[in-house]
Design an enzyme around this catalytic site. Sequence first.
Site, PDB file in Angstrom:
ATOM      1  N   GLU A   1       9.652  -4.260   9.266  1.00 35.22           N
ATOM      2  CA  GLU A   1      10.299  -2.978   8.574  1.00 35.22           C
ATOM      3  C   GLU A   1      10.939  -1.724  10.254  1.00 35.22           C
ATOM      4  O   GLU A   1      10.903  -1.496  10.997  1.00 35.22           O
ATOM      5  CB  GLU A   1       8.740  -1.302   8.237  1.00 35.22           C
ATOM      6  CG  GLU A   1       9.304  -0.965   8.082  1.00 35.22           C
ATOM      7  CD  GLU A   1       8.529  -0.180   6.697  1.00 35.22           C
ATOM      8  OE1 GLU A   1       7.246  -0.549   6.491  1.00 35.22           O
ATOM      9  OE2 GLU A   1       8.281   0.129   6.339  1.00 35.22           O
TER      10      GLU A   1
ATOM     11  N   ASP B   1       1.026  -0.757  -0.169  1.00 32.77           N
ATOM     12  CA  ASP B   1      -0.152   0.214  -0.021  1.00 32.77           C
ATOM     13  C   ASP B   1       0.769   1.657   0.344  1.00 32.77           C
ATOM     14  O   ASP B   1       0.399   2.515   0.263  1.00 32.77           O
ATOM     15  CB  ASP B   1      -1.136  -0.118   0.794  1.00 32.77           C
ATOM     16  CG  ASP B   1      -0.628  -0.467   2.881  1.00 32.77           C
ATOM     17  OD1 ASP B   1       0.886   0.259   2.915  1.00 32.77           O
ATOM     18  OD2 ASP B   1      -0.963  -0.116   2.888  1.00 32.77           O
TER      19      ASP B   1
HETATM   20  O1  KIV Z   1       3.437  -0.868   1.610  1.00 29.65           O
HETATM   21  C1  KIV Z   1       5.338  -1.776   1.402  1.00 29.65           C
HETATM   22  O2  KIV Z   1       5.350  -1.520   0.371  1.00 29.65           O
HETATM   23  C2  KIV Z   1       5.334  -2.405   2.553  1.00 29.65           C
HETATM   24  C3  KIV Z   1       6.565  -2.831   2.336  1.00 29.65           C
HETATM   25  C4  KIV Z   1       7.739  -1.542   2.786  1.00 29.65           C
HETATM   26  C5  KIV Z   1       7.103  -3.573   3.140  1.00 29.65           C
HETATM   27  O3  KIV Z   1       4.927  -2.739   3.719  1.00 29.65           O
END
Ligand code: KIV
Length: 287
Positions: free
Chosen positions: A184, A46
């Site tokens: 993260e 997202d």
């Molecule tokens: O939304 C995203 O791209 C993510 C990644 C940063 C792991 O959740």
Amino acid sequence: MKQALTLPRLKAMKNQNKPIAMLTAYDYPSAMLAEEAGIDMILVGDSLGNVVLGYDTTIPVKLEDMIYHTRAVVRGAPGTMVVTDMPFATYRLGPEATFRNAARLMQEGGAHAVKLEGGAELADEIRLLTSAGIPVLGHLGLTPQSVHQIGGYKVQGKSHEEAEKMLQDAKALEQAGAFGIVLELVTEELAAAVTHSISIPTIGIGAGRVCDGQVLVYHDLLRYGSGIRDKKMVKSYADIGDTIRSAITQYVDEVKTKAFPEEKHSFPLDQNSSSNSVAKLYGGEGK
Ligand code: KIV
């Protein structure tokens, strides 16, 4: 055609200490290029909200946005496992809504799995989804959908208490049936502790060197955009934004100076055509 990774093979990669390479993608050509480059898994993150739709956070992203972009990614990378983010609030409205929303991402979007942000409090949702055949990837550490509660995009799990809680959350996600966990922006030490404490793979982003795999945002890896900020956790392998900008600048210039199109880009009238009036009006201009 390449065969998409399966969950048993993913787990085997952890056990055999084979690093997992994951990348986000949001459309057909980016997914196609990622598959051609040999990526193990694609995440339709997202982060779409930030890097493609121009929002400040991921919060405005809708389920329909995720379905639409997942469809394009799946068409571009038919031989790659595609995981799609469940956007803000779509898995916090009770079991029925959680199931319906996840099912739409798979049925309408074509995702192979979904990702949810959060810890032990999501155990029931994960159990529900996995018992219905919907694979779930967890996400701990910096969870961007909670940015307003967290108070910014900062490293998580620095204190002893926070680190202990994240370890327990990781175990709870594993027990509930998650097939892996994105970590993260957490310290390398904590990511290592989580990685060694669970049997499912950890996929790090800003989580150091000890995770079972890594994930990056497509636009960060390629510097695809304008004014992409440098982030400590990111390594950019190209500067596509710069390349695109100078190509478009050159195109604008060539249109303005009539350097483009040239004769080789144009389609001539059929020599045997009886349309003399067209030939007269044209009068060989540009030659
Ligand atoms: O939304 C995203 O791209 C993510 C990644 C940063 C792991 O959740």
